[in-house]
Design a protein around this motif. Sequence first.
Motif, short mmCIF file in Angstrom:
data_model
loop_
_atom_site.label_atom_id
_atom_site.label_comp_id
_atom_site.label_asym_id
_atom_site.label_seq_id
_atom_site.Cartn_x
_atom_site.Cartn_y
_atom_site.Cartn_z
N ILE A 158 -7.35 2.81 -12.90
CA ILE A 158 -6.20 1.94 -13.14
C ILE A 158 -6.39 1.19 -14.46
O ILE A 158 -7.46 0.65 -14.72
N ARG B 264 -3.28 -2.67 -14.45
CA ARG B 264 -2.65 -2.83 -13.14
C ARG B 264 -1.34 -2.04 -12.96
O ARG B 264 -0.69 -2.16 -11.93
N ARG B 265 -0.98 -1.23 -13.93
CA ARG B 265 0.28 -0.51 -13.80
C ARG B 265 0.19 0.95 -14.21
O ARG B 265 1.09 1.73 -13.92
N ARG C 120 2.35 -3.45 -8.92
CA ARG C 120 1.10 -3.67 -9.66
C ARG C 120 -0.06 -3.21 -8.78
O ARG C 120 -0.06 -3.46 -7.57
N LEU C 121 -1.03 -2.55 -9.38
CA LEU C 121 -2.12 -1.94 -8.63
C LEU C 121 -3.41 -2.72 -8.77
O LEU C 121 -3.76 -3.20 -9.84
N ASN C 122 -4.12 -2.84 -7.68
CA ASN C 122 -5.46 -3.42 -7.68
C ASN C 122 -6.53 -2.35 -7.48
O ASN C 122 -7.65 -2.48 -7.95
N ARG C 123 -6.16 -1.28 -6.75
CA ARG C 123 -7.17 -0.29 -6.38
C ARG C 123 -6.50 1.05 -6.08
O ARG C 123 -5.36 1.10 -5.60
N LEU C 124 -7.21 2.14 -6.37
CA LEU C 124 -6.80 3.45 -5.90
C LEU C 124 -8.03 4.21 -5.45
O LEU C 124 -9.14 3.97 -5.93
N PHE D 183 -3.01 3.99 -2.94
CA PHE D 183 -2.87 2.89 -3.88
C PHE D 183 -2.70 1.59 -3.10
O PHE D 183 -1.93 1.54 -2.14
N SER D 184 -3.37 0.55 -3.52
CA SER D 184 -3.14 -0.77 -2.93
C SER D 184 -2.96 -1.78 -4.06
O SER D 184 -3.57 -1.67 -5.12
N GLY D 185 -2.09 -2.74 -3.81
CA GLY D 185 -1.80 -3.74 -4.83
C GLY D 185 -0.75 -4.70 -4.32
O GLY D 185 -0.78 -5.11 -3.16
N GLN E 209 0.85 -1.19 0.00
CA GLN E 209 0.00 0.00 0.00
C GLN E 209 0.89 1.24 0.00
O GLN E 209 1.88 1.30 0.72
#
Length: 264
Positions: A184, A187-188, A238-242, A251-253, A107
């Motif tokens: 997003i 994922r990047r 790599r991102l899952n959520r913002l 940002f979380s991932g 995160q």
Amino acid sequence: MFGGLTGLTDPKGTDWGERMLNTVASQTIRHLFTKSESVEVSVRCFPSSKLLQGSIDSFKMSGRGLMIRRDFAVEEMSFETDAVAIDFSSVLSGKLKLKQPTQAVAQVVLSEAGINQAFGAELVTKRLDNLSLPQLTELSGGNPVSFKDVQVELLPENRLKIIAKADFNNGELIPIIMTVTIGIQKRRRVSFQNPEIDLITVSEEQKDSSKTLGLILAEILDNMVDLDRFDLDGVKMRLNRLETEGKNLIFSGYAEIERIPQTG
């Protein structure tokens, strides 16, 4: 030394080998940042004899007030791995090396102030200065265009307000005010979508130019914030959520860690 690693504990029950590993890991992580307000690392290994085979149960890191590459401020950063295989001999020499790649839940929290500071970084300004774009030729008379004084305000529901000026290098500055939705992609990449241009405070003779320039700036930003350009050596984010939360962007991932980088 090996006897201490497998049996010695302090009064609080913390194993000596575990404490040594925490110290080495903390020093390694701190070197990734230009500066840091605080960096806390927690490495767990039970029983400690597993260290001799290079096996640890988990690796946690949390940091505040971090600076990456001298220009990119991070309010908070944290990550946590599952079991990790390390090269135990590297720990004895004061370093931390992985035997095999691993993943970590991550995160990152950016502040509004930190985001605005980043717009002054060379890595960003060089993508906004002296642009020769076909769609701007008629507006600029063939002169290169620069987008300057970019300021961002975080809004609820993943919206940003962006204020900027377009410089035609002929003495004329065109104001730009717009709101965009961020999301997003793949994922990047952070996407800037659905730009809404605010022309209320723009003079009548500059309204058309301001609208055109705002849409162009939104398109440039939409293709600019790619995490692969900011990755540390050996680490991919790599991102899952913002989400926007007050004056922070969260940002979380996860992080794909091939090796522990030596510097940021």
